[in-house]
Motif scaffolding. Structure first.
Motif, PDB file in Angstrom:
ATOM      1  N   MET A   1       0.414 -11.961 -14.666  1.00 23.12           N
ATOM      2  CA  MET A   1       0.488 -10.708 -15.441  1.00 23.12           C
ATOM      3  C   MET A   1       0.770  -9.540 -14.498  1.00 23.12           C
ATOM      4  N   ALA A   2       1.731  -8.736 -14.869  1.00 19.64           N
ATOM      5  CA  ALA A   2       2.117  -7.601 -14.030  1.00 19.64           C
ATOM      6  C   ALA A   2       1.048  -6.511 -14.062  1.00 19.64           C
ATOM      7  N   THR A   3       0.902  -5.807 -12.941  1.00 22.74           N
ATOM      8  CA  THR A   3      -0.028  -4.682 -12.888  1.00 22.74           C
ATOM      9  C   THR A   3       0.619  -3.463 -13.538  1.00 22.74           C
ATOM     10  N   ASN A   4      -0.194  -2.473 -13.855  1.00 21.33           N
ATOM     11  CA  ASN A   4       0.342  -1.247 -14.463  1.00 21.33           C
ATOM     12  C   ASN A   4       1.323  -0.544 -13.527  1.00 21.33           C
ATOM     13  N   LYS A   5       1.060  -0.637 -12.233  1.00 19.73           N
ATOM     14  CA  LYS A   5       1.964   0.002 -11.265  1.00 19.73           C
ATOM     15  C   LYS A   5       3.324  -0.691 -11.268  1.00 19.73           C
ATOM     16  N   GLU A   6       3.304  -2.029 -11.348  1.00 16.72           N
ATOM     17  CA  GLU A   6       4.566  -2.769 -11.401  1.00 16.72           C
ATOM     18  C   GLU A   6       5.329  -2.466 -12.691  1.00 16.72           C
ATOM     19  N   ILE A   7       4.584  -2.349 -13.799  1.00 17.13           N
ATOM     20  CA  ILE A   7       5.218  -2.003 -15.077  1.00 17.13           C
ATOM     21  C   ILE A   7       5.842  -0.613 -14.999  1.00 17.13           C
ATOM     22  N   ALA A   8       5.129   0.330 -14.369  1.00 18.64           N
ATOM     23  CA  ALA A   8       5.653   1.689 -14.211  1.00 18.64           C
ATOM     24  C   ALA A   8       6.962   1.678 -13.432  1.00 18.64           C
ATOM     25  N   LYS A   9       7.023   0.877 -12.381  1.00 17.65           N
ATOM     26  CA  LYS A   9       8.252   0.782 -11.578  1.00 17.65           C
ATOM     27  C   LYS A   9       9.395   0.194 -12.404  1.00 17.65           C
ATOM     28  N   GLU A  10       9.080  -0.811 -13.228  1.00 22.18           N
ATOM     29  CA  GLU A  10      10.104  -1.418 -14.091  1.00 22.18           C
ATOM     30  C   GLU A  10      10.633  -0.401 -15.112  1.00 22.18           C
ATOM     31  N   ALA A  14      14.422   0.808 -15.472  1.00 15.82           N
ATOM     32  CA  ALA A  14      15.149   0.510 -16.709  1.00 15.82           C
ATOM     33  C   ALA A  14      15.736   1.752 -17.368  1.00 15.82           C
ATOM     34  N   VAL A  15      15.154   2.913 -17.145  1.00 12.29           N
ATOM     35  CA  VAL A  15      15.691   4.133 -17.762  1.00 12.29           C
ATOM     36  C   VAL A  15      16.683   4.848 -16.853  1.00 12.29           C
ATOM     37  N   GLY A  16      17.097   4.176 -15.791  1.00  9.58           N
ATOM     38  CA  GLY A  16      18.149   4.740 -14.948  1.00  9.58           C
ATOM     39  C   GLY A  16      17.704   5.211 -13.588  1.00  9.58           C
ATOM     40  N   GLY A  17      16.451   4.907 -13.229  1.00 12.12           N
ATOM     41  CA  GLY A  17      15.961   5.313 -11.914  1.00 12.12           C
ATOM     42  C   GLY A  17      15.443   6.745 -11.889  1.00 12.12           C
ATOM     43  N   GLU A  18      14.801   7.083 -10.778  1.00 13.21           N
ATOM     44  CA  GLU A  18      14.214   8.427 -10.644  1.00 13.21           C
ATOM     45  C   GLU A  18      15.235   9.529 -10.831  1.00 13.21           C
ATOM     46  N   GLU A  19      16.459   9.278 -10.365  1.00  9.12           N
ATOM     47  CA  GLU A  19      17.494  10.316 -10.432  1.00  9.12           C
ATOM     48  C   GLU A  19      17.910  10.629 -11.878  1.00  9.12           C
ATOM     49  N   ASN A  20      17.611   9.730 -12.814  1.00 15.85           N
ATOM     50  CA  ASN A  20      17.986   9.955 -14.207  1.00 15.85           C
ATOM     51  C   ASN A  20      16.827  10.524 -15.040  1.00 15.85           C
ATOM     52  N   ILE A  21      15.658  10.656 -14.434  1.00  9.57           N
ATOM     53  CA  ILE A  21      14.486  11.144 -15.160  1.00  9.57           C
ATOM     54  C   ILE A  21      14.272  12.622 -14.852  1.00  9.57           C
ATOM     55  N   GLN A  22      14.300  13.421 -15.900  1.00 14.13           N
ATOM     56  CA  GLN A  22      14.037  14.848 -15.732  1.00 14.13           C
ATOM     57  C   GLN A  22      12.545  15.123 -15.669  1.00 14.13           C
ATOM     58  N   SER A  23      11.780  14.520 -16.572  1.00 11.98           N
ATOM     59  CA  SER A  23      10.331  14.675 -16.590  1.00 11.98           C
ATOM     60  C   SER A  23       9.737  13.655 -17.545  1.00 11.98           C
ATOM     61  N   VAL A  24       8.409  13.533 -17.528  1.00  6.70           N
ATOM     62  CA  VAL A  24       7.731  12.546 -18.359  1.00  6.70           C
ATOM     63  C   VAL A  24       6.422  13.115 -18.893  1.00  6.70           C
ATOM     64  N   THR A  25       6.080  12.730 -20.112  1.00  5.65           N
ATOM     65  CA  THR A  25       4.790  13.086 -20.697  1.00  5.65           C
ATOM     66  C   THR A  25       4.374  11.932 -21.592  1.00  5.65           C
ATOM     67  N   ILE A  41      20.289   4.321 -19.747  1.00  4.94           N
ATOM     68  CA  ILE A  41      19.099   3.564 -20.143  1.00  4.94           C
ATOM     69  C   ILE A  41      19.498   2.139 -20.510  1.00  4.94           C
ATOM     70  N   ASP A  42      18.831   1.160 -19.907  1.00  3.35           N
ATOM     71  CA  ASP A  42      19.032  -0.248 -20.250  1.00  3.35           C
ATOM     72  C   ASP A  42      17.965  -0.619 -21.282  1.00  3.35           C
ATOM     73  N   GLU A  43      18.324  -0.485 -22.559  1.00  4.24           N
ATOM     74  CA  GLU A  43      17.331  -0.641 -23.626  1.00  4.24           C
ATOM     75  C   GLU A  43      16.791  -2.069 -23.707  1.00  4.24           C
ATOM     76  N   GLU A  44      17.652  -3.066 -23.462  1.00  2.00           N
ATOM     77  CA  GLU A  44      17.182  -4.455 -23.487  1.00  2.00           C
ATOM     78  C   GLU A  44      16.157  -4.694 -22.381  1.00  2.00           C
ATOM     79  N   LYS A  45      16.419  -4.136 -21.228  1.00  2.00           N
ATOM     80  CA  LYS A  45      15.496  -4.285 -20.098  1.00  2.00           C
ATOM     81  C   LYS A  45      14.161  -3.624 -20.402  1.00  2.00           C
ATOM     82  N   VAL A  46      14.222  -2.456 -21.057  1.00  5.26           N
ATOM     83  CA  VAL A  46      12.988  -1.763 -21.434  1.00  5.26           C
ATOM     84  C   VAL A  46      12.181  -2.623 -22.410  1.00  5.26           C
ATOM     85  N   GLU A  47      12.853  -3.179 -23.412  1.00  7.70           N
ATOM     86  CA  GLU A  47      12.178  -3.984 -24.435  1.00  7.70           C
ATOM     87  C   GLU A  47      11.518  -5.224 -23.829  1.00  7.70           C
TER      88      GLU A  47
END
Length: 468
Positions: A1-10, A14-25, A41-47
């Motif tokens: 089972m993946a850890t929360n940190k590993e899931i966060a990295k995935e 999947a949403v395009g890397g840090e360079e594609n993220i403006q912010s998160v809430t 965004i790789d929607e299949e990868k996210v799912e």
């Protein structure tokens, strides 16, 4: 089972890397990511990421459903990777994006009423517990009778159940000032002016035991205990007026003149114009709502129970917060809650059917917790993660909600509060209604479950949909 940190990295990848993220809430169930380029965004990868229960793009944000509790931990890990948190201004901009004027107005209603819902939920639970503690059957278990309960104890329970609604205008005006850019403390005082004990009590006036005060020979003035719309409008106008005054008053006189002029002008407007006009309008809305809820043959329950979760998906369901508050403050009961709890339960029933029928371990791992979440009153994981994804389960969930809603209406179920449903919602029906409440929920769940299990889902259909 993946850890929360590993899931966060995935998730970040999947949403395009840090360079594609403006912010998160995040909200109660979803991680909300503002991205620069939606196409990355790789929607299949996210799912496919562990613990993800669904994802969709809405209001300028890519929203990934993790469920209550889990989303907080994933959010902490994502921000721990150096991703910027979303500012208040960005949140407002995201909410406004992709919405028409009607949706924006509904969102504003939600922004005003959502912050005061927790105390109204608590009050509803107090009402339910008070009803339980004063039932003859319950008291008999302890060898007591209603006459043996201390008058002082009953007074204390009345403080718990009456305070929020007696001072409801203060809560609404406070929240409206906050949303529309005024000083919330001025909103509180303005709201308290509307229920000042020096004014004739609205409930006593309605009962005919007290006469309104007549100002200027023709304006009837009363307290506005339990009202919603006058306080909302007063809060909106008051916040705009305060901002206008502040712009024109010299800085060294701001502390002295701005609150003084705002409260003076708004007290006149609220008591003599806004109050009488919008209280009359509120009465019309209230009577119209009651008329709809009293339609014969359970029609209101059938329609509302069937459409409620569809309305939730569109995001314009916040308007009903106003109607529920109005029902509770004026009648002391909430038949609307008894109807919509079935729509929530039914979506859980449909999701449970998918979980029990599928042979996919991953879908089972998604559907079982999503069904439990729905039975606890939160349908987002069930709707967006499972039911809408396969279409038929969602449709049969609507059918189950319609059947349960109609039955609730026929049995004349009425909750003592709002905003809690299914299992937690049982606390609103402890005043002898609990057996019927359980029955209508079981019916809603059973109808949605049976239709979905036998007609609404197969693994073969699911594979075709997922492959499309």
């Amino acid at each position: 089972m993946a850890t929360n940190k590993e899931i966060a990295k995935e998730v970040v990848s999947a949403v395009g890397g840090e360079e594609n993220i403006q912010s998160v809430t995040h909200c109660a169930t979803r991680l909300r990511v503002m991205v620069k380029d939606r196409e990355k965004i790789d929607e299949e990868k996210v799912e496919d990421i562990e613990k993800v229960k669904g994802a969709f793009f809405n209001s300028g944000q890519y929203q990934i459903i993790f469920g209550t509790g889990t989303v907080n931990k994933i959010y902490e890990e994502v921000t721990g990777l150096g991703i910027a948190e979303q500012t208040t201004q960005e949140t407002k901009e995201a909410k406004v994006a992709d919405k028409n004027a009607f949706q924006k107005a509904i969102r504003t209603f939600g922004d005003v009423f959502v912050p005061i819902i927790p105390v109204l939920v608590a009050t509803g639970l107090f009402m339910g517990l008070r009803g339980l503690l004063t039932q003859e059957q319950v008291l008999a278990v302890f060898g007591l009778t209603p006459e043996s309960i201390s008058a002082n104890f009953l007074m204390y329970t009345q403080v718990l159940t009456d305070t929020a609604f007696a001072f409801l205008p203060a809560l609404v005006a406070w929240s409206a000032f906050r949303v529309f850019g005024g000083s919330p403390v001025i909103g509180i005082v303005l709201g308290l002016m509307l229920v000042n004990p020096a004014l004739p009590n609205a409930y006593e006036v309605a009962a005919g035991t007290v006469e309104p005060i007549t100002m200027f020979g023709f304006i009837p003035v009363v307290g506005y205990q339990g009202t919603v719309l006058p306080a909302f409008i007063a809060g909106f106008v008051g916040a705009k007026l305060e901002r206008a005054i502040r712009k024109r008053v010299p800085e060294y006189l701001d502390l002295l003149l701005t609150p003084f002029l705002t409260l003076l002008l708004m007290s006149i407007l609220s008591l003599f114009i806004i109050g009488p006009v919008f209280h009359s309008l509120e009465e019309v809305i209230l009577h119209a709502t009651i008329w709809v809820l009293q339609l014969p043959f359970g029609l209101a329950g059938l329609i509302i129970g069937g459409l409620n979760q569809l309305i939730v998906v569109t995001g314009v369901h916040h308007i009903f917060n106003f109607l529920e508050v109005q029902l509770l403050s004026n009648t002391g009961v909430n038949p609307y809650n008894a109807i919509i709890t079935n729509s929530v339960a039914a979506q859980g029933g449909a999701t449970l059917a998918v979980a029990m029928k599928t042979k996919s371990k991953k879908l089972k791992a998604l559907a079982f917790p999503s069904a439990l979440s729905a039975f606890l009153g939160i349908t987002e994981p069930a709707i967006f993660g499972v039911n809408l994804r396969y279409v038929k389960p969602f449709a049969f969930g609507l059918v189950g909600g319609a059947v349960g809603g109609m039955l609730a209406e026929l049995l004349q179920l009425e909750g003592t509060g709002m905003s809690v449903t299914v299992i937690p919602g049982a606390l609103l029906y402890l005043n002898s209604q609990l057996p019927w409440y359980i029955l209508v929920n079981v019916v809603a769940i059973g109808v949605a479950f049976a239709l979905t299990y036998f007609l609404g889902f197969t693994d073969k259909e699911a594979k075709n949909i997922d492959a499309a």
